[in-house]
Design a protein around this motif. Structure first.
Motif, PDB file in Angstrom:
ATOM      1  N   ALA A 129       4.793  -5.213  -5.568  1.00  0.00           N
ATOM      2  CA  ALA A 129       4.269  -4.955  -4.240  1.00  0.00           C
ATOM      3  C   ALA A 129       3.186  -3.893  -4.393  1.00  0.00           C
ATOM      4  O   ALA A 129       3.394  -2.887  -5.039  1.00  0.00           O
ATOM      5  CB  ALA A 129       5.372  -4.455  -3.331  1.00  0.00           C
ATOM      6  N   GLY A 185       4.479  -1.278  -1.766  1.00  0.00           N
ATOM      7  CA  GLY A 185       4.965  -2.141  -0.691  1.00  0.00           C
ATOM      8  C   GLY A 185       4.505  -1.721   0.686  1.00  0.00           C
ATOM      9  O   GLY A 185       4.930  -2.277   1.684  1.00  0.00           O
ATOM     10  N   ARG A 195      -2.171  -6.564   1.425  1.00  0.00           N
ATOM     11  CA  ARG A 195      -2.717  -7.002   0.152  1.00  0.00           C
ATOM     12  C   ARG A 195      -3.997  -7.763   0.440  1.00  0.00           C
ATOM     13  O   ARG A 195      -3.973  -8.877   0.943  1.00  0.00           O
ATOM     14  CB  ARG A 195      -1.680  -7.874  -0.517  1.00  0.00           C
ATOM     15  N   GLU A 252       3.005  -6.368   3.414  1.00  0.00           N
ATOM     16  CA  GLU A 252       4.342  -6.187   2.845  1.00  0.00           C
ATOM     17  C   GLU A 252       5.278  -5.694   3.950  1.00  0.00           C
ATOM     18  O   GLU A 252       4.846  -5.056   4.914  1.00  0.00           O
ATOM     19  CB  GLU A 252       4.283  -5.152   1.710  1.00  0.00           C
ATOM     20  N   SER A 259       5.138  -2.448   6.328  1.00  0.00           N
ATOM     21  CA  SER A 259       3.787  -1.865   6.390  1.00  0.00           C
ATOM     22  C   SER A 259       3.297  -2.021   7.824  1.00  0.00           C
ATOM     23  O   SER A 259       3.842  -2.801   8.598  1.00  0.00           O
ATOM     24  CB  SER A 259       2.856  -2.577   5.421  1.00  0.00           C
ATOM     25  N   GLY A 277       5.068 -10.158   5.670  1.00  0.00           N
ATOM     26  CA  GLY A 277       5.951 -10.276   4.511  1.00  0.00           C
ATOM     27  C   GLY A 277       7.402 -10.042   4.871  1.00  0.00           C
ATOM     28  O   GLY A 277       7.727  -9.514   5.931  1.00  0.00           O
ATOM     29  N   SER A 317      11.455  -8.853   3.219  1.00  0.00           N
ATOM     30  CA  SER A 317      12.044  -7.986   2.198  1.00  0.00           C
ATOM     31  C   SER A 317      12.507  -8.838   1.025  1.00  0.00           C
ATOM     32  O   SER A 317      13.265  -9.786   1.202  1.00  0.00           O
ATOM     33  CB  SER A 317      13.230  -7.234   2.808  1.00  0.00           C
ATOM     34  N   MET A 362       7.966 -14.053  -1.587  1.00  0.00           N
ATOM     35  CA  MET A 362       7.019 -12.947  -1.743  1.00  0.00           C
ATOM     36  C   MET A 362       6.167 -13.109  -2.994  1.00  0.00           C
ATOM     37  O   MET A 362       4.986 -12.759  -3.014  1.00  0.00           O
ATOM     38  CB  MET A 362       7.747 -11.603  -1.730  1.00  0.00           C
ATOM     39  N   ARG A 398       2.220 -13.085  -2.694  1.00  0.00           N
ATOM     40  CA  ARG A 398       1.406 -12.081  -3.401  1.00  0.00           C
ATOM     41  C   ARG A 398       0.344 -12.766  -4.235  1.00  0.00           C
ATOM     42  O   ARG A 398      -0.792 -12.303  -4.332  1.00  0.00           O
ATOM     43  CB  ARG A 398       2.296 -11.170  -4.258  1.00  0.00           C
TER      44      ARG A 398
END
Ligand code: TXA
Ligand code: MG
Length: 429
Positions: free
Chosen positions: A267, A271, A275, A294, A297, A408, A410, A421, A425
């Protein structure tokens, strides 16, 4: 390819309920049907479509697309170089990326490993894999195995490595197709290289129309992300790619308690931050730029959205409940002051897969400026997010959005969230 050579691509519908019946062929009462089984074909169009596709797979060299429980695969006879090469051509996939070989039964895999020596040895699959095989096959798990010598596999399959990836898929359509073709089937995901993996027949057609003859349509895929790839040939064993089986599930198996995560996936900013799209090698990418936020955020502001989209239509993929409380999307009931917009029907999670986008307009409170947006809500359930992930990116692309902001989830849970994720990413790189 010249227009005169263009192949006509057909979508052939297969209803799993109409294929016929699977019967265990094993005399050993202890062993599961997946050890070895027979198929009693039904008298249906679905069965005829499968037989036709299997014949093409076995005898010709154009790949055949078929559904698996993870994503659609682009299959070819793994023992014939011309057929395997045609996969790389159709997808425009780099030749150094090895393919997974799919089997219909454990016996089919054992036969390949045993080779022509007719050895009666039963333990041709390394013991370390036994607990995983018992628990997860058929299913979204790929294991690395030593390449037998001499190898019956076309060398293009494993890109010159000393190992190959093997998987027995759970989809009855995939199983029946491989069983009928009676050859190991090399199959990567059936997308054009760099695009999001296909989770519906229409996605395959969109990417590969004119490059293959048959797409078997078994409806949307249940898992939605690819198989987990593990290597148990080294100690401790490693996960090479997160997928449909979570690391936590692997760890419950004997010998896999200390499995190490060996894929690169961090991340950004610990995190916290979004991104931003970059210029690196692409993977899982829609045409639109993907901006991944993420978990935990802060959400994009109106100014962020305006800057990234250049005021053109923008896409949003929502997952948890957090983004519902953001100003830009707030529902009138959760924001009594009437901030932002409103469309309470946005809360309806997508039904089994095929994500449908909703048109909304987002407003800048301060200036009253507006940007049109397409919003897909996958809901808070991790499995639903995985199932709808790739189709949401494709759906938003089809709406012509300039950028896609994704909420995103967890990925600390060791379940399929890690795969979600990981794909996001990469898509946002
Ligand atoms: O769910 C899936 O696995 C789907 C469906 C169609 O079964 N297939 C799939 O294949 O995702 P593909 O080609 O898109 O991804 C294969 C992955 C790649 O990351 C590749 O590098 C890895 O498996 N792989 C295959 N053989 C390998 C080997 N011998 N060593 C290391 N990695 C390998
Ligand atoms: Mg792929």
């Amino acid at each position: 390819m010249t227009p005169s050579k263009k192949i006509k691509t057909k979508i052939l519908r297969v209803d799993p309920a109409e294929i016929g019946h699977i019967e265990s062929a094993s005399t050993d009462k202890e062993s599961s049907w997946i050890q070895d089984w027979n198929l009693k074909l039904g008298d249906s169009e679905s069965a005829r479509n499968l037989v036709l596709a299997a014949k093409k797979l076995r005898e010709e060299s154009l790949p055949v697309a078929f559904p698996t429980e993870t994503v659609y695969g682009l299959g070819a006879d793994a023992t014939r170089s011309d057929a395997v090469k045609a996969i790389f051509t159709a997808k425009q996939r780099p030749a150094d990326n090895p393919l997974i070989v799919h089997f219909a039964s454990i016996k089919q895999l054992e036969d390949l490993l045993q080779g022509p020596s007719n050895s009666t040895s039963k333990d041709v699959i390394p013991q370390i894999y036994q607990p995983l095989i018992d628990r997860f096959w058929p299913g979204p798990l790929t294991i690395l195995l030593p390449l037998p010598t001499p190898s019956p596999l076309a060398p293009e399959v494993n890109a010159g490595l000393a190992t190959f990836g093997a998987r027995i898929p759970a989809s009855p359509i995939a199983l029946a197709l491989i069983h009928l073709a009676n050859v190991p089937v090399a199959a990567p995901s059936a997308n054009a290289s760099t695009r999001p993996s296909p989770t519906a027949a229409g996605h395959v057609l969109h990417d590969l129309d004119g490059r293959l003859e048959i797409i078997l349509d078994g409806g949307p895929c249940d898992v939605g992300v690819e198989s987990t790839v593990v290597d148990g040939l080294i100690s401790p064993p490693v996960v090479l790619r997160p997928g449909g089986i979570g690391v936590d599930e692997l760890r419950t198996c004997a010998g896999w308690e200390n499995v190490v995560v060996a894929y690169e996936d961090k991340a950004q900013d610990g995190g916290k931050g979004p991104r931003a799209p970059g210029m690196k090698y692409k993977h899982y990418s829609p045409r639109a730029q993907v901006i991944l936020h993420e978990v935990n955020s802060s959400p994009p502001t109106f100014a962020d959205v305006a800057r990234v989209s250049g005021w053109e239509t923008v896409g949003f993929v929502r997952t948890t409940n957090v983004w519902r409380k953001w100003k830009l999307f707030s529902d009138s009931d959760s924001q009594p002051n009437g901030n932002g917009i409103v469309d309470t029907s946005l809360l309806a999670a997508v039904s089994h897969q095929q994500a449908k986008a909703k048109s909304v307009t987002i407003h800048d409170e301060a200036t009253g400026a507006q940007i049109s947006a397409q919003v897909i809500d996958l809901g808070p359930n991790v499995r639903d997010v995985a199932r709808g992930l790739f189709s949401s990116l494709r759906e938003l692309d089809s709406k012509g959005v300039k950028a896609i902001f994704v909420e995103g989830i967890s990925d600390g849970e060791g379940n399929v969230a890690a795969a979600v994720m990981n794909r996001l990413r990469k898509a946002a790189q």
